[in-house]
Design an enzyme around this catalytic site. Structure first.
Site, PDB file in Angstrom:
ATOM      1  N   GLN A   1       0.826  -1.195   0.000  1.00  0.00           N
ATOM      2  CA  GLN A   1       0.000   0.000   0.000  1.00  0.00           C
ATOM      3  C   GLN A   1       0.867   1.256   0.000  1.00  0.00           C
ATOM      4  O   GLN A   1       0.543   2.248  -0.651  1.00  0.00           O
ATOM      5  CB  GLN A   1      -0.928   0.008   1.221  1.00  0.00           C
ATOM      6  CG  GLN A   1      -1.688   1.297   1.457  1.00  0.00           C
ATOM      7  CD  GLN A   1      -2.634   1.657   0.321  1.00  0.00           C
ATOM      8  OE1 GLN A   1      -3.089   0.796  -0.427  1.00  0.00           O
ATOM      9  NE2 GLN A   1      -2.922   2.947   0.181  1.00  0.00           N
ATOM     10  N   GLU A   2       1.977   1.203   0.710  1.00  0.00           N
ATOM     11  CA  GLU A   2       2.852   2.365   0.819  1.00  0.00           C
ATOM     12  C   GLU A   2       3.643   2.613  -0.466  1.00  0.00           C
ATOM     13  O   GLU A   2       3.754   3.750  -0.926  1.00  0.00           O
ATOM     14  CB  GLU A   2       3.825   2.180   1.989  1.00  0.00           C
ATOM     15  CG  GLU A   2       3.188   2.278   3.359  1.00  0.00           C
ATOM     16  CD  GLU A   2       2.871   3.721   3.736  1.00  0.00           C
ATOM     17  OE1 GLU A   2       3.325   4.642   3.036  1.00  0.00           O
ATOM     18  OE2 GLU A   2       2.146   3.912   4.737  1.00  0.00           O
ATOM     19  N   SER A   3       4.220   1.559  -1.036  1.00  0.00           N
ATOM     20  CA  SER A   3       5.191   1.771  -2.124  1.00  0.00           C
ATOM     21  C   SER A   3       5.014   0.855  -3.325  1.00  0.00           C
ATOM     22  O   SER A   3       5.785   0.961  -4.282  1.00  0.00           O
ATOM     23  CB  SER A   3       6.605   1.550  -1.579  1.00  0.00           C
ATOM     24  OG  SER A   3       6.801   0.163  -1.277  1.00  0.00           O
TER      25      SER A   3
END
Length: 475
Positions: free
Chosen positions: A302-304
């Site tokens: 989700q972050e990267s």
């Protein structure tokens, strides 16, 4: 003599009373068990890593607790067998997300409505898109004795050319898999089952809705004994009032309501192409910090999107997207070193998990901690305060989730300690992670994950010397 005859009559009367048949509720309490039948599957009942789980399992467990008896839930694999066992008196209740239909009321009776679903006709992505039944020229394969058959019988009045095949040896997920494998052209499935399935199989596409807003209810045999049936309205009224229904809805289906084909397909592809590169580090540092590796990997995606070079406009960097202050806090010296970044992300998640107040139970504490990873614990506390002010439960993710978006509105955030925040983004953030996590759980349990590769430190990407601004979302 008369006294003797009278006493005999009294004895015979008492004996007769002792032999009077018990009603259904009395039998349940005498046997100390509530017998419930359901279809096995992620929407109803399954054996997960934490034991027995599922919407219907938790709901019927609560009902059994109110009765003061044990729950004996039996998973079946076909509606044929499920209904046969109910007809034979082997079950007290069928709780399997079955929707009400008048044609069933001659043989069964339904309790109060507690959910609504719809029926969807589905096909494999890439085929011609059928817009309605006029475009269907091959048989539709559906489960025997299901409401899908009833819907087709009603549709055939308007579309006489319709044909269908019924099967008893497959479940709903197996029919959806048969769509992917090209074994069948079309099937009809319930909306909640489809939403769960498409977390990891995005190529199943919706053609059109066959029905709308069908009322789901528990089923019982149609008989004169009302002893158990009469308790259902009060139980469901309490379940609605105390937010049990809303909590279960959020827990099992709240994060799968929105579906994005491109994003889901990209995730499934990344699981096979990119995840193996970092898998051993997700597992290693999850074990060190007592975190499910699949959750850590889901946060990272989700972050990267598992990109060790990732950078946001606010300066967070790396595969776990750490700010400079957070990286310093957890001992990361090179945010572009994937191994360091994953270790730091695991440490930071553990900090957030440990920060959760003791009164917040699982899984709510996990979802609130993940929201903190995105928007900051201070803003989550503000949302919890608003939740409490509005009569909700500040320890319940389903309730707090409704209030987080209010932090974008001045009339709410001006009275909070930490002010404005994109709480709506935090809600989407948590929902996405939950979908990725569910998909990883399914893929691992079904042996669909590739083994992790061996990586040397030379593969890590050197960090630039550019200073990164502080990101308040990770405070």
């Amino acid at each position: 003599m008369l006294k003797y005859i009278f006493m005999c009559f009294v004895v015979l009367f008492l004996v007769g009373c002792d032999k009077a048949p018990l009603n259904q509720l009395q039998q349940i309490k005498q046997n100390k068990v509530l017998r419930v039948g359901t279809l096995a599957g992620p929407g109803n009942y399954y054996q997960g890593t934490a034991g027995e789980q599922g919407f219907e399992y938790e709901l019927t467990s609560e009902f059994a607790n109110e009765l003061g008896v044990a729950l004996h839930i039996v998973p079946y694999f076909s509606l044929d067998e499920l209904f046969a066992r109910l007809d034979a008196g082997d079950l007290d209740i069928v709780a399997s997300a079955i929707s009400f239909h008048p044609s069933r009321t001659a043989q069964y009776r339904f309790g109060p409505t507690y959910r609504t679903i719809s029926q969807k006709l589905v096909y494999k992505q890439g085929r011609d898109w059928p817009r309605d039944f006029d475009d269907i020229n091959t048989p539709i394969t559906v489960l025997a004795h299901s409401n899908h058959v009833i819907a087709l019988e009603e549709a055939k009045i308007q579309y006489p050319h319709l044909t269908w095949d019924v099967v008893s040896d497959k479940g709903e997920e197996e029919l959806l898999q048969a769509i992917i494998d090209g074994e069948i052209d079309y099937t009809i499935t319930d909306s909640h089952s489809l939403a769960l399935f498409r977390r990891y199989h995005p190529t199943v596409s919706i053609a059109f809705s066959v029905t709308q807003d069908e009322h789901v209810a528990w089923m019982m045999r149609s008989e004169k004994d009302d002893s158990l049936y009469a308790l259902l309205p009060a139980f469901f009224a309490r379940a609605k009032k105390n937010n049990l229904l809303a909590t279960l809805e959020e827990k099992y289906f709240g994060h799968v309501e929105e579906f994005n084909y491109v994003n889901t397909l990209a995730f499934v592809e990344a699981v096979h192409s990119t995840l193996p590169t970092y898998l051993k580090w997700f597992k290693e540092y999850s074990t060190q910090h007592n975190i499910d590796w699949r959750l850590l990997a889901a946060v990272s995606y989700q972050e990267s999107m598992w990109d060790p070079k990732a950078k946001s406009p606010t300066g967070v960097r790396g595969i776990m997207m750490l700010t400079q202050p957070t990286a310093k806090q957890v001992g990361v010296t090179n945010r572009l070193n994937a191994k360091q970044n994953i270790e730091g992300g695991a440490k930071y998640l553990r900090i957030l998990f440990n920060r959760m107040p003791d009164e917040i139970q699982q899984p709510d504490s996990t979802w609130l901690a993940l929201a903190s990873y995105n928007v900051g614990w201070g803003h989550v506390r503000d949302a919890r305060a608003i939740t409490k002010e509005q009569g909700g439960d500040p320890n319940n993710w389903a309730d707090v989730k409704k209030r987080l978006p209010l932090l974008t509105k001045k009339r709410y955030y001006r009275n909070t300690k930490y002010g404005y925040a994109r709480g709506d983004v935090a809600v989407t953030y948590v929902d996405n992670i939950r979908r990725y996590y569910d998909a990883l759980v399914w893929l691992e349990e079904n042996g669909a994950l590739l083994p992790d590769d061996n990586i040397t430190s030379s593969q890590a990407i050197p960090e630039t010397n550019q200073k990164q601004p502080h990101d308040v979302a990770k405070k």
